[in-house]
Every structure is written in C-alpha cells, then in structure tokens.
Design a protein around this motif. Structure first.
Motif, short mmCIF file in Angstrom:
data_model
loop_
_atom_site.label_atom_id
_atom_site.label_comp_id
_atom_site.label_asym_id
_atom_site.label_seq_id
_atom_site.Cartn_x
_atom_site.Cartn_y
_atom_site.Cartn_z
N LEU A 132 13.74 19.41 -6.51
CA LEU A 132 14.28 18.51 -7.52
C LEU A 132 15.73 18.15 -7.27
CD1 LEU A 132 12.90 20.52 -10.61
CD2 LEU A 132 11.66 18.95 -9.11
N ALA A 133 16.23 18.44 -6.09
CA ALA A 133 17.65 18.27 -5.79
C ALA A 133 18.12 16.86 -6.08
CB ALA A 133 17.90 18.60 -4.31
N ASP A 134 19.37 16.74 -6.51
CA ASP A 134 20.12 15.50 -6.67
C ASP A 134 19.88 14.74 -7.97
OD1 ASP A 134 21.21 15.75 -4.08
OD2 ASP A 134 19.54 14.67 -3.18
N ARG A 135 18.87 15.11 -8.80
CA ARG A 135 18.50 14.15 -9.83
C ARG A 135 18.13 14.72 -11.20
NH1 ARG A 135 14.52 15.01 -6.02
NH2 ARG A 135 12.32 14.79 -6.53
N VAL A 136 18.24 16.02 -11.42
CA VAL A 136 17.78 16.61 -12.68
C VAL A 136 18.96 17.09 -13.52
CG1 VAL A 136 16.45 18.49 -13.71
CG2 VAL A 136 15.57 17.29 -11.71
N LYS A 137 18.93 16.76 -14.82
CA LYS A 137 19.94 17.25 -15.75
C LYS A 137 19.91 18.78 -15.80
CE LYS A 137 19.58 13.32 -18.96
NZ LYS A 137 19.19 12.94 -20.34
N PHE A 138 21.09 19.37 -15.81
CA PHE A 138 21.16 20.83 -15.78
C PHE A 138 20.59 21.44 -17.05
CE2 PHE A 138 23.44 24.94 -15.96
CZ PHE A 138 22.96 25.48 -14.77
N THR A 139 20.87 20.84 -18.21
CA THR A 139 20.32 21.38 -19.46
C THR A 139 18.79 21.29 -19.48
OG1 THR A 139 20.74 19.23 -20.49
CG2 THR A 139 22.36 20.96 -20.87
N SER A 140 18.26 20.20 -18.95
CA SER A 140 16.80 20.04 -18.89
C SER A 140 16.18 21.07 -17.96
CB SER A 140 16.44 18.62 -18.44
OG SER A 140 16.93 17.66 -19.34
N ALA A 187 3.30 24.71 -6.28
CA ALA A 187 2.47 23.81 -7.09
C ALA A 187 3.28 23.26 -8.27
CB ALA A 187 1.23 24.55 -7.59
N ALA A 188 4.11 24.10 -8.87
CA ALA A 188 4.97 23.64 -9.97
C ALA A 188 5.92 22.55 -9.49
CB ALA A 188 5.75 24.81 -10.55
N ALA A 189 6.50 22.76 -8.31
CA ALA A 189 7.41 21.76 -7.75
C ALA A 189 6.71 20.42 -7.57
CB ALA A 189 7.96 22.25 -6.41
N LEU A 190 5.49 20.46 -7.05
CA LEU A 190 4.73 19.22 -6.86
C LEU A 190 4.45 18.54 -8.19
CD1 LEU A 190 3.25 17.27 -4.99
CD2 LEU A 190 1.25 18.77 -5.12
N GLY A 191 4.06 19.34 -9.19
CA GLY A 191 3.78 18.77 -10.50
C GLY A 191 4.98 18.08 -11.11
N VAL A 192 6.16 18.69 -10.98
CA VAL A 192 7.37 18.12 -11.59
C VAL A 192 7.80 16.86 -10.86
CG1 VAL A 192 9.79 18.53 -12.15
CG2 VAL A 192 8.11 20.35 -12.47
N ILE A 193 7.80 16.88 -9.54
CA ILE A 193 8.30 15.69 -8.82
C ILE A 193 7.36 14.50 -8.97
CG2 ILE A 193 9.70 16.99 -7.18
CD1 ILE A 193 7.53 16.80 -5.15
N LEU A 194 6.09 14.74 -9.21
CA LEU A 194 5.19 13.63 -9.49
C LEU A 194 5.51 12.97 -10.82
CD1 LEU A 194 1.75 15.05 -8.26
CD2 LEU A 194 3.23 13.38 -7.10
N VAL A 195 6.12 13.73 -11.73
CA VAL A 195 6.50 13.19 -13.04
C VAL A 195 7.86 12.50 -12.98
CG1 VAL A 195 7.13 13.80 -15.42
CG2 VAL A 195 5.11 14.83 -14.35
#
Length: 450
Positions: A132-140, A187-195
């Motif tokens: 998720l590097a470069d693009r996710v809010k830290f609080t989220s 698998a979690a990483a894949l699920g999140v980046i698809l969203v």
C-alpha cells in the motif's frame, strides 16, 4: 507450531529455565523482524515515502500489542469455541495467568508463550503495508490494523495453531506461519489494493528503490530474526526439532537467493542486490511452514523453487494491472502457498510429525490437507480484508489526495522528511577560500563544492 496438549498429572511438565530463556530470546528476535521489515520496505520506496513506510510497520508494535493483551491472546489461544475461535476470560488482559503457570503441556510459562505469539501478531499486519506504499492515510491504516487483526488474524491463528482449531484438527502442517502469517498477509494485501487502486503514475513514472543499502540491512535483520521466528516455534528444543528447523531456515534461504539471482540473470541479464534481498525473503517465507517436515535436501528444493517462482510472480502485477507496491503478493502470498503445498511433496515423516509427502510414500493425503489450509486462509483473508478496506474507504477514506500523493506522503502525514538536504553535506556550501601564500586572510563569498 505445536498446539497445547493435555498430559496426565503424573507426567506434568516442570519449568525449564533453558527453554524459558531460549523462548525469551526468540521472542526478542521476532520483535526485531518488525523494525527489520520497516527498513526493508523503507529502502524500497521513493524518498518522499520513506518515513511513512517505516511508520506503517512501527505503529503495529503499538496497536497490536495492546489488542493482544486486551483480548487477542484469548481469541487466538483461548478455549476452543466451535473450532473457529478461542475464548478464555483468564486471558483477557492477561490478568488471570499465574506467574509460574506453564503453557499447556510445555515447560515454559504461559506469559512466555503469550509474548512469543504477540510478536507474530505484530509482524503480520506490518507485512501488508508494503503493498500500500505511497497512498494510504496513516489514521486509516491504523484503524485498518485494529479491525484486521481482530476479525482476521486472531481467528486464523486459532484455526491453524489453537487446540481445537479446524485446520489444526484437519492435520494441516504449518510449523511457523506459512498460512497464518504469510498467506494471510499476502491475501489481505491483494484484497486491499483491489479496493484502493493504483498509485498515481503506476506503469508510467519511475518508482525505483531510493536506498538499496537500507533494503539489504532490512533483509539481513529479517534473516537474523527469522531464526527465532522458525526455531522458536517448537517452544523448546528438547527433541532436536527446533535445531532441524534452524538448519533448514538457513539452507532454504541461501538456496532461494541463488534461485532468484539465477532467474534474474537469465531473464534480465543482471544479478541485482534487490533480487538477492527479495530472494532471501522468499526463501524464508517458503521454509516457514515446511521446515519442520523436510530434510536439508528438501529445504534446498523448497528454497530454489520459491526463489524462482516468486521472482516470476512479482512481474504479474504489470500484466494483471494490480499495484502491489513492494511485491507483498508476489513474495509473501506466493511464497507462503509454495512452502505450504511443498510439505505435501517433501515431508519425510521423521521430524515434526509422521506425516509423509508424495515423494516419501505418503500419497496425496497430506497435499490435499495442505491445499485446504492454503485456500481457506487465502479466501477468508482476501474477502474480509477487501470488505474492511471498502468500508473504511467509503467512510473516512483510505487514500490521501492525488496532490498529496504526488508531493509526498511523508510531509503530508508526518510533517517530516527522511533526509535533510539543506544542511552540511547536502550539496553546495559556502566556505571561506584559503588565503594565497604570504597574503593576509580575508573573508570571501566564493562558493566551493561540498
């Protein structure tokens, strides 16, 4: 990882100072893996995202530690409830555990087992962050960790390692976390980046690692800490199984480095430091579930296969169009699948258990069990992680704005930068030129390169 077992009173174990000390050291080694991962990931991103990448790992040390004490240990290793979750009120807040109380059937205190398992729980969500590097809010991200370990990691840990967990009862072999840690995180990483979608400039802008020395340092710390991660998962070494796992960890990792580099040379024409570091991690991931079941020769096979196949897998994101920033899917998901399934081929039946793989006369039975474990964890983590990311994205938002992403997430989210280029050593500096021989010194504004 051995489950809790029941012994007769006459056979009740006694506290072993040697095993207790060993497990405390292993716990510290596993804790070191999270900062090691932070350096590994931190070196792989661009300069403007370095601190955010470090913090995405470090925050897990805070959040997961508190959740583990409050209820995580109880959910993962408490009394089985329906083969899917645990619960013991004595484990809530760790308040009902006696100082000298031994973990069920072993010679170490329950507190020691709890803190060892805590370090696994801390590391696993940190692994996800690389995608998720470069693009996710830290609080989220912090809120995602809180939700994810509660509804994904704690239950899956119980499935795989908890007494009564359905995958454990099925006979799935996962010595130290191929399913519960690596497939789960991948698998979690894949699920999140698809969203959440791709980074701005994906496939267009150069996104090369900014510091390969940091990457190599992180990989070295991970390799070092992984000995505690793997060898410690037998909870002692009275029967030599932990020693076998230690040896196989080193052997498979070395083989994976060679496999990855060989593929890289053939495919791209170079041996890269990034490839060596990534190959090491791929080998460590793959041997994690298998190392207690295979011989050192089997560990070589596991390492080479993982090194080559993971090197091939990291390129899939460009062909399939998903933006896995630091190859969490290609290394951890694919490596975890490879290591877990290869147990069904290379298990000798003479180390961790008497289960034999296909190449040792065991038929397809163990391979089938391993496949059930792999795809059950993969499917559950993928779906639930995607749902969590979707909910957060639609409520508080998962991503920073496009302008903030382009300008740099470090400055936006943390009000800091990783490197100060304005001070000494940052380029050109103003100095006073030395006087000519025999002349008096005089001030000057001449610019001299630093």
């Amino acid at each position: 990882m051995p489950p809790g077992i029941t012994t007769l009173a006459a056979d009740a174990p006694e506290l072993s100072a040697a095993n207790t000390g060993f497990m405390l050291i292993c716990s510290a080694l596993v804790m070191l893996m999270t900062p090691g991962l932070a350096f590994f990931y931190g070196g792989m991103v661009r300069v403007k995202s370095t601190l955010n990448m470090l913090m995405m790992s470090f925050i897990s040390l805070g959040i997961v530690t508190i959740l583990w004490v409050l209820y995580g240990f109880s959910l993962a290793f408490g009394t089985d409830v329906g083969s899917v979750i645990g619960w013991s009120s004595d484990y809530v807040g760790l308040s009902g555990i006696g100082v000298t109380e031994l973990w069920d059937g072993y010679t170490i205190p329950t507190y020691v087992f709890a803190v060892f398992q805590l370090m696994f729980a801390v590391l696993t969500p940190a692994l996800i962050s690389g995608a998720l590097a470069d693009r996710v809010k830290f609080t989220s991200w912090a809120l995602f960790i809180t939700l994810w370990v509660t509804v994904v990691y704690f239950p899956v840990a119980h499935w795989v390692w908890g007494a009564g967990g359905w995958l454990f009862e099925l006979g799935v072999i996962d010595f130290a976390g191929g399913t519960a840690v690596h497939i789960n995180a991948g698998a979690a990483a894949l699920g999140v980046i698809l969203v959440i979608g791709k980074r701005v400039g994906f496939k267009k802008d150069p996104m090369r690692p900014h510091s390969l020395p940091l990457v190599m340092l992180g990989a070295a710390l991970l390799w070092f800490g992984w000995f505690g991660f793997n060898a410690g998962s037998w909870l002692g070494n009275d029967d030599g199984v932990g020693a076998v796992m230690f040896v196989n960890t080193q052997v498979a990792t070395g083989a994976a480095v060679l496999g990855w580099l060989a593929y890289e040379k053939i495919r791209h024409g170079s041996f890269t430091t990034l490839g060596a570091a990534s190959g090491a991690v791929a080998g460590l991931v793959a041997i994690t579930p298998a190392g207690g079941s295979v011989s050192p020769l089997g560990a070589i096979a596991v390492g080479v296969i993982a090194g080559v196949l993971c090197a091939m897998a990291v390129g899939l994101k460009y062909k399939l169009g998903y933006d896995d920033s630091l190859d969490v899917v290609g290394v951890h998901l694919v490596g975890g699948i490879i290591g877990s399934l290869l147990v069904g081929f290379f298990a000798t039946g003479g180390v961790q258990s008497d289960a034999k793989g296909l190449f040792y006369g065991g038929g397809l039975e163990q391979l089938g069990k391993q496949a059930v474990g792999v795809f059950a964890v993969l499917a559950y983590s993928l779906v639930v992680s995607a749902v969590l990311a979707f909910i957060l994205d639609r409520t508080i938002g998962m991503r920073v704005s496009e302008d903030d992403e382009v300008s740099g997430i470090d400055q936006v989210e943390h009000a800091e930068t990783a490197y100060d280029f304005s001070g000494a050593g940052g380029g050109a500096a103003t100095r006073t030129a030395p006087p000519a021989p025999g002349a008096a010194a005089a001030p000057t504004n001449k610019k001299v390169d630093a």
